[in-house]
Write an enzyme that holds these catalytic residues in place. Sequence first.
Site, PDB file in Angstrom:
ATOM      1  N   TYR A  64     -46.552 -28.615  30.067  1.00 57.43           N
ATOM      2  CA  TYR A  64     -47.265 -28.638  28.784  1.00 57.43           C
ATOM      3  C   TYR A  64     -46.274 -28.439  27.654  1.00 57.43           C
ATOM      4  O   TYR A  64     -45.348 -27.622  27.769  1.00 57.43           O
ATOM      5  CB  TYR A  64     -48.316 -27.519  28.728  1.00 57.43           C
ATOM      6  CG  TYR A  64     -49.713 -28.053  28.898  1.00 57.43           C
ATOM      7  CD1 TYR A  64     -50.228 -28.953  27.972  1.00 57.43           C
ATOM      8  CD2 TYR A  64     -50.509 -27.678  29.962  1.00 57.43           C
ATOM      9  CE1 TYR A  64     -51.507 -29.472  28.121  1.00 57.43           C
ATOM     10  CE2 TYR A  64     -51.787 -28.190  30.121  1.00 57.43           C
ATOM     11  CZ  TYR A  64     -52.276 -29.085  29.187  1.00 57.43           C
ATOM     12  OH  TYR A  64     -53.527 -29.590  29.333  1.00 57.43           O
ATOM     13  N   GLU A  66     -47.387 -28.704  23.955  1.00 55.37           N
ATOM     14  CA  GLU A  66     -48.082 -28.925  22.673  1.00 55.37           C
ATOM     15  C   GLU A  66     -47.232 -28.416  21.516  1.00 55.37           C
ATOM     16  O   GLU A  66     -46.435 -27.492  21.670  1.00 55.37           O
ATOM     17  CB  GLU A  66     -49.449 -28.246  22.705  1.00 55.37           C
ATOM     18  CG  GLU A  66     -50.418 -29.019  23.581  1.00 55.37           C
ATOM     19  CD  GLU A  66     -51.781 -28.361  23.692  1.00 55.37           C
ATOM     20  OE1 GLU A  66     -52.096 -27.463  22.910  1.00 55.37           O
ATOM     21  OE2 GLU A  66     -52.525 -28.756  24.600  1.00 55.37           O
ATOM     22  N   ASP A 241     -49.297 -51.326  11.315  1.00 58.69           N
ATOM     23  CA  ASP A 241     -49.439 -51.167  12.766  1.00 58.69           C
ATOM     24  C   ASP A 241     -48.673 -52.332  13.397  1.00 58.69           C
ATOM     25  O   ASP A 241     -49.141 -53.470  13.401  1.00 58.69           O
ATOM     26  CB  ASP A 241     -50.928 -51.213  13.107  1.00 58.69           C
ATOM     27  CG  ASP A 241     -51.195 -51.140  14.607  1.00 58.69           C
ATOM     28  OD1 ASP A 241     -50.241 -51.299  15.381  1.00 58.69           O
ATOM     29  OD2 ASP A 241     -52.365 -50.956  14.972  1.00 58.69           O
ATOM     30  N   THR A 270     -47.147 -49.353  19.508  1.00 53.82           N
ATOM     31  CA  THR A 270     -47.148 -49.011  20.922  1.00 53.82           C
ATOM     32  C   THR A 270     -45.711 -49.193  21.399  1.00 53.82           C
ATOM     33  O   THR A 270     -44.879 -49.786  20.707  1.00 53.82           O
ATOM     34  CB  THR A 270     -48.058 -49.942  21.748  1.00 53.82           C
ATOM     35  OG1 THR A 270     -47.657 -51.289  21.502  1.00 53.82           O
ATOM     36  CG2 THR A 270     -49.520 -49.764  21.393  1.00 53.82           C
ATOM     37  N   LYS A 273     -45.626 -53.101  24.591  1.00 52.67           N
ATOM     38  CA  LYS A 273     -45.914 -54.544  24.446  1.00 52.67           C
ATOM     39  C   LYS A 273     -44.574 -55.288  24.339  1.00 52.67           C
ATOM     40  O   LYS A 273     -43.797 -55.259  25.287  1.00 52.67           O
ATOM     41  CB  LYS A 273     -46.833 -54.753  23.240  1.00 52.67           C
ATOM     42  CG  LYS A 273     -48.208 -54.086  23.447  1.00 52.67           C
ATOM     43  CD  LYS A 273     -49.159 -54.368  22.313  1.00 52.67           C
ATOM     44  CE  LYS A 273     -50.551 -53.859  22.630  1.00 52.67           C
ATOM     45  NZ  LYS A 273     -50.962 -52.692  21.847  1.00 52.67           N
ATOM     46  N   ARG A 279     -46.286 -47.318  28.795  1.00 53.69           N
ATOM     47  CA  ARG A 279     -47.514 -47.269  28.009  1.00 53.69           C
ATOM     48  C   ARG A 279     -47.432 -46.072  27.077  1.00 53.69           C
ATOM     49  O   ARG A 279     -47.227 -44.955  27.523  1.00 53.69           O
ATOM     50  CB  ARG A 279     -48.736 -47.091  28.921  1.00 53.69           C
ATOM     51  CG  ARG A 279     -48.957 -48.183  29.929  1.00 53.69           C
ATOM     52  CD  ARG A 279     -49.236 -49.496  29.261  1.00 53.69           C
ATOM     53  NE  ARG A 279     -50.407 -49.410  28.439  1.00 53.69           N
ATOM     54  CZ  ARG A 279     -51.562 -50.017  28.700  1.00 53.69           C
ATOM     55  NH1 ARG A 279     -51.673 -50.749  29.776  1.00 53.69           N
ATOM     56  NH2 ARG A 279     -52.577 -49.895  27.895  1.00 53.69           N
TER      57      ARG A 279
HETATM   58  N1  DSN Z   1     -55.371 -53.767  23.851  1.00 51.70           N
HETATM   59  C1  DSN Z   1     -54.382 -54.167  22.899  1.00 51.70           C
HETATM   60  C2  DSN Z   1     -54.230 -55.632  22.873  1.00 51.70           C
HETATM   61  O1  DSN Z   1     -54.448 -56.256  23.879  1.00 51.70           O
HETATM   62  O2  DSN Z   1     -53.868 -56.187  21.847  1.00 51.70           O
HETATM   63  C3  DSN Z   1     -54.650 -53.642  21.558  1.00 51.70           C
HETATM   64  O3  DSN Z   1     -55.292 -52.400  21.606  1.00 51.70           O
END
Ligand code: DSN
Length: 478
Positions: A64, A66, A241, A270, A273, A279
Amino acid sequence: MSLNAESTAFRSALEVIRAVEPRVADAIGAELADQRESLKLIASENYASPATLLAMGNWFSDKYAEGTIGRRFYAGCQNVDTVEALAAEHAKELFGAAHAYVQPHSGIDANLVAFWAILADRVESPALKKAQVRQVNDLTEADWFALRRELGNQRMLGMSLDAGGHLTHGFRPNISGKMFDQRSYGTDPATGLVDYDKVAEAAREFKPLILVAGYSAYPRKVNFRIMREIADSVGATFMVDMAHFAGLVAGKVFTGDFDPVPHAHIVTTTTHKSLRGPRGGMVLCGPELADQVDRGCPMVLGGPLPHVMAAKAVALAEARRPDFAGYAQRIVDNAQALAEGLLRRGAKLVTGGTDNHLVLIDVSGYGLTGRQAEQALLDSGIVTNRNAVPQDPNGAWYTSGIRIGTPALTTRGLGASEMDTTAELMHTVLSQTTPGANADGTPSKAKYVLDPALAETVSKQASDLLAGFPLYPSVDLG
Ligand code: DSN
């Protein structure tokens, strides 16, 4: 024959897991086999490196932590501090950001951290000041009521979902659409492009506290310099974003007006991607928002995941290597080759092409809904996802679009010629699928008719195409 380190590591891990619950070990092995065999065109997915994957399976999972470095709610976080600091350092260097917060568990979490940081920074709320974690015990009931009143009805202007924006940019069913009095900007119906004059007009009328840019399904670049000017003209905080295109920013494909970091007050992303990490999520900002952002946990987030922060540090170190720029450029080259291949065969594309990693096919051109097209492609070994197109008559469930992206196939090494073959396979399936009917004879938005022999032939062609580009060639599970 002696095994290489990666094969040994994964084989040993599976052996240890198998001794406890063999079905989990089998499922992990099956997932690799499935990923190896499918033509993955989901724009938001990728394949993280073995080093990134292995960094997640260890004792950090038990800790943990936090709070944040120097302000923890738990003792014994010295090693977590090391990996959190490394991930943040790599992120700052990679993106040229003053501050990086690497704890968010996802892009949605990163956006929530950003929203709260902006509210805390911008809203004149004595109750909110008191509500910061260190004083939370001092809040009276009256303070809580004041807090709700003072924070209520703050305004956010973001891209609409059907134009390519994300759920968390104020879509009603999402918490962001309930937290904020939200208005959306769309795209020009004729071109499918963001109309900056219209965004400026909406901003002048609505006077948002936050202007959000960024997208999940918009196949073009956004000019963040212009968006910042619009935000400044109405005193809004400008948030970007970049979850989908962070890899293109990291790889310096998006520079100047198209790099959000120098223009936005705060950037969320994120890490899994186009950036090709584990993730997770991340927030970048300047010094003025840093303190509020660092309060993300426990203000908004559950306890950080130190094993994922370790993997973020590894993946961000990989993205700082010179070869990542070539990878990022190839993602875009491949998306453009795929778009050209589809257009040449008669597909209808939103905006007529792409500048980034994704292509949005309007499958109404094939007489199909997105749901029918998605399933027919899946039957044929091609994994995509359905997505609304601007002003979609079929809504967000059935949709009229198929969103495809190239980060994953580019990681496997496929290039322009394979993108043309992919376009051919997709066009073959889509042009030979027809809408099905319900039991009572009415047209169905979900059912479809596709000759199973054709689906099998295309699946075989897809797997032949992939055979030349093995996934995780260094990993042999035996
Ligand atoms: N799930 C993501 C996507 O596929 O674009 C966005 O949250």
